[in-house]
Scaffold this motif. Structure first.
Motif, PDB file in Angstrom:
ATOM      1  N   ALA A 242       0.441  47.242  12.836  1.00  0.00           N
ATOM      2  CA  ALA A 242       1.892  47.086  12.684  1.00  0.00           C
ATOM      3  C   ALA A 242       2.473  46.182  13.767  1.00  0.00           C
ATOM      4  N   GLN A 243       1.826  46.182  14.927  1.00  0.00           N
ATOM      5  CA  GLN A 243       2.305  45.353  16.035  1.00  0.00           C
ATOM      6  C   GLN A 243       2.254  43.859  15.674  1.00  0.00           C
ATOM      7  N   ARG A 244       1.327  43.481  14.795  1.00  0.00           N
ATOM      8  CA  ARG A 244       1.230  42.069  14.379  1.00  0.00           C
ATOM      9  C   ARG A 244       2.533  41.629  13.699  1.00  0.00           C
ATOM     10  N   LEU A 245       3.208  42.580  13.071  1.00  0.00           N
ATOM     11  CA  LEU A 245       4.466  42.248  12.383  1.00  0.00           C
ATOM     12  C   LEU A 245       5.666  42.306  13.340  1.00  0.00           C
TER      13      LEU A 245
ATOM     14  N   ARG B  49      13.181  52.087  15.679  1.00  0.00           N
ATOM     15  CA  ARG B  49      13.551  50.686  15.410  1.00  0.00           C
ATOM     16  C   ARG B  49      13.110  50.296  14.001  1.00  0.00           C
ATOM     17  N   PHE B  50      13.809  49.330  13.445  1.00  0.00           N
ATOM     18  CA  PHE B  50      13.436  48.731  12.154  1.00  0.00           C
ATOM     19  C   PHE B  50      13.298  47.223  12.346  1.00  0.00           C
ATOM     20  N   TRP B  51      12.330  46.641  11.647  1.00  0.00           N
ATOM     21  CA  TRP B  51      12.006  45.221  11.780  1.00  0.00           C
ATOM     22  C   TRP B  51      12.110  44.540  10.424  1.00  0.00           C
TER      23      TRP B  51
ATOM     24  N   THR C 201      -0.944  44.167   1.302  1.00  0.00           N
ATOM     25  CA  THR C 201      -1.888  44.028   2.406  1.00  0.00           C
ATOM     26  C   THR C 201      -1.132  43.809   3.714  1.00  0.00           C
ATOM     27  N   MET C 202      -1.678  44.405   4.772  1.00  0.00           N
ATOM     28  CA  MET C 202      -1.124  44.238   6.116  1.00  0.00           C
ATOM     29  C   MET C 202      -1.917  43.140   6.816  1.00  0.00           C
ATOM     30  N   PRO C 203      -1.356  42.562   7.897  1.00  0.00           N
ATOM     31  CA  PRO C 203      -2.076  41.481   8.597  1.00  0.00           C
ATOM     32  C   PRO C 203      -3.163  42.004   9.528  1.00  0.00           C
ATOM     33  N   GLY C 204      -3.959  42.963   9.062  1.00  0.00           N
ATOM     34  CA  GLY C 204      -5.035  43.543   9.852  1.00  0.00           C
ATOM     35  C   GLY C 204      -5.441  44.854   9.210  1.00  0.00           C
ATOM     36  N   PRO C 205      -6.432  45.527   9.801  1.00  0.00           N
ATOM     37  CA  PRO C 205      -6.924  46.758   9.186  1.00  0.00           C
ATOM     38  C   PRO C 205      -5.903  47.894   9.271  1.00  0.00           C
ATOM     39  N   VAL C 206      -5.803  48.644   8.182  1.00  0.00           N
ATOM     40  CA  VAL C 206      -4.922  49.811   8.162  1.00  0.00           C
ATOM     41  C   VAL C 206      -5.511  50.822   7.180  1.00  0.00           C
ATOM     42  N   ASP C 207      -5.440  52.101   7.528  1.00  0.00           N
ATOM     43  CA  ASP C 207      -5.891  53.152   6.610  1.00  0.00           C
ATOM     44  C   ASP C 207      -4.947  53.144   5.413  1.00  0.00           C
ATOM     45  N   PRO C 208      -5.456  52.858   4.219  1.00  0.00           N
ATOM     46  CA  PRO C 208      -4.566  52.712   3.057  1.00  0.00           C
ATOM     47  C   PRO C 208      -3.720  53.962   2.800  1.00  0.00           C
TER      48      PRO C 208
ATOM     49  N   LEU D 192       6.104  51.539   6.189  1.00  0.00           N
ATOM     50  CA  LEU D 192       5.675  51.969   7.521  1.00  0.00           C
ATOM     51  C   LEU D 192       4.213  52.339   7.454  1.00  0.00           C
ATOM     52  N   VAL D 193       3.602  52.480   8.616  1.00  0.00           N
ATOM     53  CA  VAL D 193       2.238  53.007   8.718  1.00  0.00           C
ATOM     54  C   VAL D 193       2.351  54.335   9.456  1.00  0.00           C
TER      55      VAL D 193
END
Ligand SMILES: CC(C)(COP(=O)(O)OP(=O)(O)OC[C@H]1O[C@@H](n2cnc3c(N)ncnc32)[C@H](O)[C@@H]1OP(=O)(O)O)[C@@H](O)C(=O)NCCC(=O)NCCS
Length: 180
Positions: free
Chosen positions: A32-35, A64-66, A135-142, A114-115
């Motif tokens: 999530a930090q990549r975003l 916070r919201f991004w 898809t997220m910009p990296g690995p994430v538990d679906p 969110l994750v």
């Protein structure tokens, strides 16, 4: 009792301390930090919770919201959300999210991702993204990639990559385009 305010710059150090305590140094390695890197949280959608009066008044929660683009749909990413350990389980987290989601809807945002742990976020209407849909910009538990519509039907248009907004497009403009 606690109250919720919009985050101000002077809250920054207390928020950082709370996030370090809640997530540890690994918080910068999360997908999530990549975003969040090179992105800016939406000031009107950044909240702090406070408890106590006068000199006893302490920051006890942060949310916070991004701005993100969710498979083609302009929307938001929720998080990080953190509450001081001593005061967890008293509704601070849920109330921060209820406030934020209501404000985001009023601002015209249609979709939030969110994750996080589904059993918690289901309490404010989040559900799992169907496998392979986004898809997220990296690995994430679906199982931890969750979404919530602010506008009924918004998720139906979301397919593909979750990305940061295009440079130069302010979030308000994105929300307005999304609402059109
Ligand atoms: C997650 C967190 C923000 C919850 O804040 P909170 O103020 O304690 O939450 P609330 O009081 O609003 O809600 C508490 C309820 O959620 C439940 N809950 C809390 N965390 C949960 C989780 N991870 N999974 C399932 N349920 C959870 C509690 O059991 C409680 O249930 P109840 O109302 O039936 O008793 C807080 O525990 C925290 O800061 N954790 C560390 C940081 C973190 O993990 N943040 C979330 C990242 S995904």
């Amino acid at each position: 009792m606690f109250d919720i305010e919009i985050e101000r710059p002077e809250h920054g150090p207390a928020i950082e301390a709370l996030l370090d305590l809640s997530f540890g140094p690994g918080r910068y390695a999360k997908t999530a930090q990549r975003l969040r890197e090179g992105n800016e949280a939406i000031p009107e959608l950044c909240y702090v919770a406070f408890m106590g009066e006068g000199e006893e008044r302490k920051l006890i929660g942060s949310l916070r919201f991004w701005p993100v683009v969710i498979g083609g749909v302009p929307g938001l990413m929720l998080g990080p959300l953190a509450v001081v350990p001593m005061l967890r389980g008293q509704g601070v987290g849920i109330n921060l999210m209820r406030r934020g989601l209501a404000d985001a809807k009023a601002m015209g945002y249609q979709l939030v991702i969110l994750v996080g742990d589904e059993p918690y976020y289901v309490k404010v209407g989040f559900g799992p993204v169907p496998a392979g849909r986004l898809t997220m910009p990296g690995p994430v538990d679906p199982a931890r990639l969750l979404y919530r519509e602010l506008d009924i039907g918004a998720f139906g248009h979301a397919h593909g990559a979750i990305t940061k907004p295009m440079p130069g497009k302010p979030s308000e403009e994105i929300a307005a385009v999304g609402a059109a």
